[in-house]
Design an enzyme around this catalytic site. Sequence first.
Site, PDB file in Angstrom:
ATOM      1  N   HIS A   1     -15.867   1.298  -4.199  1.00 29.65           N
ATOM      2  CA  HIS A   1     -14.456   1.262  -3.817  1.00 29.65           C
ATOM      3  C   HIS A   1     -14.185   0.208  -2.742  1.00 29.65           C
ATOM      4  CE1 HIS A   1     -10.544   3.086  -4.270  1.00 29.65           C
ATOM      5  NE2 HIS A   1     -10.404   3.225  -2.968  1.00 29.65           N
TER       6      HIS A   1
ATOM      7  N   SER B   1      -6.472   0.760  -4.395  1.00 33.21           N
ATOM      8  CA  SER B   1      -6.543   2.197  -4.172  1.00 33.21           C
ATOM      9  C   SER B   1      -5.143   2.806  -4.317  1.00 33.21           C
ATOM     10  CB  SER B   1      -7.167   2.481  -2.808  1.00 33.21           C
ATOM     11  OG  SER B   1      -7.586   3.815  -2.709  1.00 33.21           O
TER      12      SER B   1
ATOM     13  N   ASP C   1     -17.860   3.332  -8.093  1.00 28.21           N
ATOM     14  CA  ASP C   1     -16.697   3.767  -7.323  1.00 28.21           C
ATOM     15  C   ASP C   1     -16.564   5.278  -7.466  1.00 28.21           C
ATOM     16  OD1 ASP C   1     -14.298   4.297  -6.112  1.00 28.21           O
ATOM     17  OD2 ASP C   1     -13.231   2.617  -7.018  1.00 28.21           O
TER      18      ASP C   1
ATOM     19  N   TYR D   1       0.842  -1.204   0.000  1.00 31.68           N
ATOM     20  CA  TYR D   1       0.000   0.000   0.000  1.00 31.68           C
ATOM     21  C   TYR D   1       0.877   1.253   0.000  1.00 31.68           C
ATOM     22  CZ  TYR D   1      -3.825   3.202   0.930  1.00 31.68           C
ATOM     23  OH  TYR D   1      -4.730   4.233   0.825  1.00 31.68           O
TER      24      TYR D   1
END
Length: 727
Positions: free
Chosen positions: A697, A564, A655, A483
Amino acid sequence: MGSLADLYYPPARRDNSVVDDYHGVLVSDPYRWLENPYSDETKAFVEAQVALTDSILAECGERERLREQITKLFDYPRYEIPFKLGGKYFYFHNSGLQAQSVLYVQSDLDSEAEVLLDPNGLSEDGTVAVTTVSISGDGKYLAYGLSWSGSDWVTIKVMRMADKMPEPDTISWVKFSSINWTPDGKGFFYGRYPAPKGGGNVDPGTETDINLNHHLCYHFLGTDQSEDVLCWKDPENPTYMFDAFVTEDGKYITLAISKDYDTVNKLYYCNLSALSGGLDVLKARKDMLPFVKLVDNFEARYNVVANNDTEFIFLTNKESPRYKLVRVDLNKPEIWSDVLPEDQSIVLKSAYAVNGNQLLVCYISDVKYILQIRDLNTGQLLHNLPIDIGTVTGISGKRQDAEIFIGFSSFLTPGIIYQCNLSSEAPEMKVFREASVPGFNRDDFHAKQVFFSSKDGTKIPMFIVSRKDIILDGSHPTLLHGYGGFNLNLTPIFIECRIVLARNLGFIFCIANIRGGGEYGEEWHKSGSLSKKQNCFDDFIAASEFLISKGYTHSERLCIEGGSNGALLIAACINQRPDLFGCAIVHAGFMDMLRFHKFTIGHAGTSDYGCSDKKDEFQWLFKYSPLHNVIRPWEKSSDSSSQYPSTMLLTADHDDRVVSLHAFKFLATMQYILCTSLENTPQKNPIIARIDRKDGHGIGRSTQKLIDEAVDCFGFAAKMMGVSWND
């Protein structure tokens, strides 16, 4: 290895007339038309891409066995931690394969629980989710937020607790908001945006309009939303967002003002108990709340922990990148003192006031949790609460409660809820509930943490989970997840599909705690953002090289995955090192880093990325923006057969956090540069997109959608990397 012959990519029109001038640099944007989700041309593009993906997934032979095993592993009772309000206990529970978890209530822990709110009856396909709940202090009303099809837009409804009957109140166009009742139970505070263009004709979540002009409002029960009191707005700063919090004693409301996702906020307060005539007076006068500015700059983060009347305790990173607790009296706002100073070796993640004058504090040390009970007034350590290596998934307990609940999970622990009585001389963590997954034996697996060196020598931690006693011969399929952004931590947690991958397909799965996250505080976060964002990609590439050099896997069997901000990470890495990976799974990320700030809430991401409107920041972004850095690797390498890994981009039609145009434009660009613009392209590995309907999302995603996505992603990865099933 797993490439498919004779792939036909649907043509996508290139409009070379669209060219932007960024500070003297001309940048073409031939797929600008894909930014309109409602055009017939975009819809035709989507349908053609869906058909292509379906045809490839049909050839991924392990999908049905994956579906069977993942579904079996999902089918176990799951509980969230209970919370106590108005003398009753509330908790969410999923019996196993229910689309959405159900809210239950019980008068005490030994009584029979009743269903209070079951969202599964609100839609046939399970795509209506409860995203937030709030119970009035007198226990008479439940306010809850509903999201449709995964959108961030929320509609607030109200239920009368005594007979579970709905009230007529409906609050629309709520986003990024908590629900905070006033102590009199007359109503609650919430945050909203103006309705998008088209208003009632818009399917919430499908629009791309930028979200501006957040408002803090107060709703009186039994009235129409049009009569709600506007408590705060700032039209001169339209990107600001407002989060309200009513203190546990009911006397104050605090207002945290954020300009983006950065870990800083202004902090105002209002003494509700001093309002002559209460909020009803504001309703008549149309005035905003008379907030007092306690902190009126964006230098640090301030989160309320507790207050004794005018004396407040805050969690802050003010001159303390690893966070600390401070105290201030509202009557002496110039005097701040430390309650719990910063610890230079560990990060203070959260703190809760419990059991009168005690604090439950949560630290992170090398991505491992530490729980302590401390004195609220002095910060003195009273007790250490023993906890295994894993993640504290939730804590519930009030100032007046001696009883607290702590949720825990790890790679090999599906879920434990601990009950702890702080009134005893030596508090004990007793297991209140523990999840049991049929067919899962944790003794079959091994989890460990390693450290490796990044490009600049920085030591980076990584977790590695595998079946026991594997031989490090470089043969194992491996899933590497990352991430690296927005001060968020990737900590050990149980994910069902990963267990199936390890057990039945022989995968090793790994989590690299790269810079940009919050694992080591604000310095770690800032060292992976803005002009230093490249550190994130370097760290992740170094993690991949470590796994290969140590004999866990080899390039053709290394699958990288992120969602993301993590999807931006994966996309940037396959651009920079396409030779290093066998497969890439890219979940809903910003791909056009020059225009991301122009859609929905994208502008909040400028805190970590910067903004192309500024010359220096444009230069950072242009160097790694996935859309603008797709290369033909065979032209950069002596190996004429080098190519991009098999790639699946994921997005969804609702999203509205990271809108689908990012995936669409990146997909069209990759397919054109690597495939359709050449007659005999070396790019044989597929470049496809999984475009979901009635999903967003990730908010409120139904159990079935979780299973379906995992089946498609990892069925594709197994096929592309030549991984076969083992029982």
